[in-house]
Design an enzyme around this catalytic site. Structure first.
Site, mmCIF file in Angstrom:
data_model
loop_
_atom_site.group_PDB
_atom_site.id
_atom_site.type_symbol
_atom_site.label_atom_id
_atom_site.label_comp_id
_atom_site.label_asym_id
_atom_site.label_seq_id
_atom_site.Cartn_x
_atom_site.Cartn_y
_atom_site.Cartn_z
ATOM 1 C CG ASP A 14 -2.020 -1.087 1.126
ATOM 2 O OD1 ASP A 14 -1.956 -1.910 0.202
ATOM 3 O OD2 ASP A 14 -2.903 -1.125 2.005
ATOM 4 C CE LYS A 112 -4.145 -4.291 0.957
ATOM 5 N NZ LYS A 112 -4.845 -3.232 1.733
ATOM 6 C CB CYS A 157 -2.342 -2.872 4.971
ATOM 7 S SG CYS A 157 -4.049 -2.276 4.827
HETATM 8 C C1 VGL Z 1 -4.799 0.717 5.552
HETATM 9 C C2 VGL Z 1 -6.431 1.585 6.891
HETATM 10 C C3 VGL Z 1 -7.362 1.470 5.888
HETATM 11 C C4 VGL Z 1 -3.374 0.321 5.393
HETATM 12 C C5 VGL Z 1 -5.724 0.575 4.530
HETATM 13 O O1 VGL Z 1 -2.862 0.280 4.259
HETATM 14 O O2 VGL Z 1 -2.725 0.037 6.434
HETATM 15 N N1 VGL Z 1 -5.172 1.206 6.726
HETATM 16 N N2 VGL Z 1 -7.002 0.963 4.706
#
Ligand code: VGL
Ligand code: ZN
Length: 210
Positions: A14, A112, A157
């Site tokens: 991410d 995702k 994540c």
């Molecule tokens: C994430 C919160 C919501 C992350 C993704 O990448 O850690 N955190 N969506």
């Protein structure tokens, strides 16, 4: 020093603009780890990336729940859910992977969180703990080995991806200095405790780079 073999995999979680400074769910210092991730990636034959990828009305957004604010919790059919600012809405700049990543040999991008009614922190399965992303099948079919996880955020994540990797039987390490955390309400300490219990190794980049 650790020996990275041709079957080992770096999972880059991410690294998207909404999690970087200026983004809607910015993780403190998220931009600082980009050069280190690029350096680490050069040591790996196999690199997989994940990309948080939500519809605009995603259930994890506080904006979808009347009277709720970001970082509050709600109960959903699959369990407790942290509510977030709108982030990583598909086909927006905030959802793009950082252009400063220099990983041309990255082989797979797992998206995702695209189902409106289920969140997905983990690169392996959604928060219902049932719906699989296909990543485990990919790794199995390619007969890939140990997994090293970096990126954002350590306590969400990255942590959930590492825990699911362990649960799938992989030797799994998180490279701590190549992650940054959200650290909401004790979430970082909790994530490391869970990872330790599960047998996820906590490494530093010098363990790999020397
Ligand atoms: C994430 C919160 C919501 C992350 C993704 O990448 O850690 N955190 N969506
Ligand atoms: Zn998300």
């Amino acid at each position: 020093m650790l020996d990275i073999t041709p079957s080992d995999v770096l999972i880059v979680v991410d690294m998207q603009y909404d999690f970087l400074p200026g983004g809607s769910l910015a993780v403190g210092g998220g931009d600082e780890i980009v050069p280190l991730i690029n350096t680490l990636a050069k040591r790996f034959t196999n690199v997989v990336l994940t990309q948080d990828w939500h519809p605009a009305d995603h259930i994890s957004f506080a904006s979808q729940h009347e009277g709720k604010n970001p970082f509050e919790m709600i109960d959903l059919p699959y369990g407790p859910q942290v509510l977030w600012p709108d982030h990583c809405i598909w086909n927006t700049h905030g959802a793009d992977l950082s252009a400063d990543l220099d990983i041309p040999h990255g082989q797979l991008i797992i998206r995702k969180g695209y189902n409106q009614s289920v969140d997905s922190y983990s690169g392996f399965q959604e928060a219902d703990r049932r719906t699989r992303t296909g990543l485990a099948g990919y790794l199995a079919e390619r007969d890939l080995g140990k997994l090293y996880v970096v990126g954002l955020a350590t306590d969400f994540c990255v942590g959930w991806t590492a825990l699911d990797a362990r649960a799938a039987g992989y030797h799994t390490s998180v490279v701590e200095d190549a992650t940054r955390a959200i650290d909401n309400a004790g979430s970082l300490e909790k994530a490391w405790a869970e990872m330790q219990t599960a047998g996820v190794s906590r490494l530093q980049s010098k363990d790999i780079l020397g």
